[in-house]
Enzyme design. Structure first.
Site, PDB file in Angstrom:
ATOM      1  N   SER A 127      -3.287  -6.548  -6.861  1.00 32.28           N
ATOM      2  CA  SER A 127      -4.139  -5.502  -6.377  1.00 32.28           C
ATOM      3  C   SER A 127      -6.056  -6.734  -6.861  1.00 32.28           C
ATOM      4  CB  SER A 127      -4.945  -4.541  -8.260  1.00 32.28           C
ATOM      5  OG  SER A 127      -3.941  -3.225  -7.828  1.00 32.28           O
ATOM      6  N   THR A 128      -5.222  -8.042  -6.521  1.00 36.78           N
ATOM      7  CA  THR A 128      -6.423  -9.221  -6.851  1.00 36.78           C
ATOM      8  C   THR A 128      -6.933  -9.263  -5.963  1.00 36.78           C
ATOM      9  OG1 THR A 128      -5.666 -11.032  -7.097  1.00 36.78           O
ATOM     10  CG2 THR A 128      -5.674  -9.868  -9.281  1.00 36.78           C
ATOM     11  N   GLY A 129      -6.652  -9.115  -4.600  1.00 36.57           N
ATOM     12  CA  GLY A 129      -6.583  -9.390  -2.961  1.00 36.57           C
ATOM     13  C   GLY A 129      -7.396  -8.180  -2.564  1.00 36.57           C
TER      14      GLY A 129
ATOM     15  N   GLY B 251      -2.222  -9.637   3.530  1.00 35.56           N
ATOM     16  CA  GLY B 251      -1.935 -10.320   2.252  1.00 35.56           C
ATOM     17  C   GLY B 251      -0.326 -11.001   2.208  1.00 35.56           C
ATOM     18  N   VAL B 252       0.203 -10.384   0.544  1.00 38.03           N
ATOM     19  CA  VAL B 252       1.121 -11.322   0.185  1.00 38.03           C
ATOM     20  C   VAL B 252       2.303 -10.201   0.743  1.00 38.03           C
ATOM     21  CG1 VAL B 252       1.316  -9.551  -1.878  1.00 38.03           C
ATOM     22  CG2 VAL B 252       2.949 -11.402  -1.847  1.00 38.03           C
ATOM     23  N   ASP B 253       1.522  -9.103   0.905  1.00 38.09           N
ATOM     24  CA  ASP B 253       2.739  -8.244   1.999  1.00 38.09           C
ATOM     25  C   ASP B 253       2.802  -8.434   3.076  1.00 38.09           C
ATOM     26  OD1 ASP B 253       4.078  -5.623   2.250  1.00 38.09           O
ATOM     27  OD2 ASP B 253       2.024  -3.869   2.850  1.00 38.09           O
TER      28      ASP B 253
ATOM     29  N   TYR C 251      -7.816  -5.793  -2.503  1.00 35.72           N
ATOM     30  CA  TYR C 251      -8.021  -4.988  -3.886  1.00 35.72           C
ATOM     31  C   TYR C 251      -8.929  -4.695  -4.422  1.00 35.72           C
ATOM     32  CZ  TYR C 251      -3.907  -1.258  -1.261  1.00 35.72           C
ATOM     33  OH  TYR C 251      -3.667  -0.670  -1.050  1.00 35.72           O
TER      34      TYR C 251
ATOM     35  N   ASN D 283       0.675  -1.120  -0.123  1.00 37.64           N
ATOM     36  CA  ASN D 283       0.184   0.303   0.078  1.00 37.64           C
ATOM     37  C   ASN D 283       0.543   0.728  -0.406  1.00 37.64           C
ATOM     38  OD1 ASN D 283       0.375   0.757   3.192  1.00 37.64           O
ATOM     39  ND2 ASN D 283      -0.030  -1.027   3.162  1.00 37.64           N
TER      40      ASN D 283
HETATM   41  N1  AR6 Z   1       2.573 -15.340  -2.598  1.00 40.50           N
HETATM   42  C1  AR6 Z   1       1.836 -15.128  -3.745  1.00 40.50           C
HETATM   43  N2  AR6 Z   1       1.089 -14.921  -3.525  1.00 40.50           N
HETATM   44  C2  AR6 Z   1       0.346 -14.711  -2.274  1.00 40.50           C
HETATM   45  C3  AR6 Z   1       0.827 -14.496  -1.324  1.00 40.50           C
HETATM   46  C4  AR6 Z   1       2.090 -14.921  -1.061  1.00 40.50           C
HETATM   47  N3  AR6 Z   1       2.564 -15.900   0.215  1.00 40.50           N
HETATM   48  N4  AR6 Z   1      -0.315 -14.221  -0.250  1.00 40.50           N
HETATM   49  C5  AR6 Z   1      -1.017 -13.558  -0.997  1.00 40.50           C
HETATM   50  N5  AR6 Z   1      -0.822 -13.444  -2.435  1.00 40.50           N
HETATM   51  P1  AR6 Z   1      -3.131  -8.737  -2.435  1.00 40.50           P
HETATM   52  P2  AR6 Z   1      -3.636  -6.361  -2.895  1.00 40.50           P
HETATM   53  C6  AR6 Z   1      -2.483 -13.423  -3.281  1.00 40.50           C
HETATM   54  O1  AR6 Z   1      -4.883  -8.971  -0.908  1.00 40.50           O
HETATM   55  O2  AR6 Z   1      -4.582  -6.551  -3.671  1.00 40.50           O
HETATM   56  C7  AR6 Z   1      -2.271  -5.506   1.471  1.00 40.50           C
HETATM   57  O3  AR6 Z   1      -2.672  -5.312   2.924  1.00 40.50           O
HETATM   58  C8  AR6 Z   1      -3.531 -13.317  -2.933  1.00 40.50           C
HETATM   59  O4  AR6 Z   1      -3.862 -14.378  -2.917  1.00 40.50           O
HETATM   60  O5  AR6 Z   1      -2.245  -9.351  -0.846  1.00 40.50           O
HETATM   61  O6  AR6 Z   1      -2.866  -5.462  -4.048  1.00 40.50           O
HETATM   62  C9  AR6 Z   1      -1.396  -4.491   1.074  1.00 40.50           C
HETATM   63  O7  AR6 Z   1      -0.432  -3.503   2.464  1.00 40.50           O
HETATM   64  C10 AR6 Z   1      -4.277 -12.366  -4.152  1.00 40.50           C
HETATM   65  O8  AR6 Z   1      -3.298 -13.171  -5.635  1.00 40.50           O
HETATM   66  O9  AR6 Z   1      -2.953  -7.492  -2.241  1.00 40.50           O
HETATM   67  C11 AR6 Z   1      -2.300  -3.452   0.763  1.00 40.50           C
HETATM   68  O10 AR6 Z   1      -2.882  -2.308   1.916  1.00 40.50           O
HETATM   69  C12 AR6 Z   1      -2.810 -11.545  -4.436  1.00 40.50           C
HETATM   70  O11 AR6 Z   1      -1.546 -12.263  -3.257  1.00 40.50           O
HETATM   71  C13 AR6 Z   1      -3.099  -4.548  -0.085  1.00 40.50           C
HETATM   72  O12 AR6 Z   1      -2.934  -5.776   0.758  1.00 40.50           O
HETATM   73  C14 AR6 Z   1      -2.780 -10.200  -4.408  1.00 40.50           C
HETATM   74  O13 AR6 Z   1      -3.659  -9.646  -2.813  1.00 40.50           O
HETATM   75  C15 AR6 Z   1      -3.112  -4.830  -1.170  1.00 40.50           C
HETATM   76  O14 AR6 Z   1      -3.656  -6.062  -2.077  1.00 40.50           O
END
Ligand code: AR6
Length: 173
Positions: free
Chosen positions: A118-120, A33-35, A122, A25
């Protein structure tokens, strides 16, 4: 498809490449999530370095070291929050892929792994996001032979299926 593109299922924190991309973010100070997974795996030194970056605008990217990760670097990018599609979300997401790849090329990074930005949390529609990821990556690779590999790391079956089907010819180059 470009032979330098790979699609795998897995956890990006375990992928051995020069740089993994973080779907962060705009504070760059961690989240879920991944972050969250990347910060946990890298250890607290990553957050210390991120504090010195003073955030990142949507669609842009900044790089840090990878610390305890197997990847040498982390490219932090900020995807758009989906809010219906009329707020430039497509272009902002395309900018994320372009910014990350441009930064990688500038810093001599040869192998890069992306999550589905962005697919989680967001909520960007999955197929639409995957089309953009594939289109931008193919376009960049065609002009940058120095990048040797781009890996799309899919954390779940739906994402894996979307990348597989859309890379198999449903996307025009
Ligand atoms: N390895 C690979 N992909 C992953 C992992 C992993 N370990 N964990 C989750 N994913 P998201 P966004 C996938 O929500 O939508 C955070 O709080 C997940 O299944 O991580 O860009 C940030 O700080 C999905 O397919 O990211 C921001 O506030 C993809 O990663 C916000 O979330 C993205 O999901 C960003 O949201």
């Amino acid at each position: 498809m470009d032979e330098r593109i790979e699609i795998i299922e897995g956890d990006i924190t375990r992928v051995v490449v020069d740089a993994i991309v973080n779907a962060a973010n705009s504070t760059l100070l961690g989240g879920g999530g991944v972050d969250g997974a990347i910060h946990r795996a890298a250890g607290p030194d990553l957050l210390d370095e991120c504090r010195g970056l003073h955030g990142c605008a949507t669609g842009e990217a900044k790089m840090t070291r990878g610390y305890k990760l197997p990847a040498g670097h982390v490219i932090h990018t900020v995807g758009p929050i989906w809010s219906g599609g009329a707020r430039n979300e497509d272009e902002l997401l395309a900018n994320c892929y372009r910014s990350c790849l441009r930064l990688a090329a500038e810093r001599g990074i040869k192998t890069v792994a992306f999550p589905a930005i962005s697919t989680g949390a967001y909520r960007f529609p999955l197929q639409r996001a995957v089309r953009i990821a594939l289109r931008e990556t193919k376009a960049f690779l065609s002009e940058h032979p120095a990048i040797e590999k781009v890996v799309f790391v899919c954390f779940d079956q739906d994402t894996l299926q979307a990348y597989r089907s859309l890379s198999a010819g449903e996307v025009s180059p």
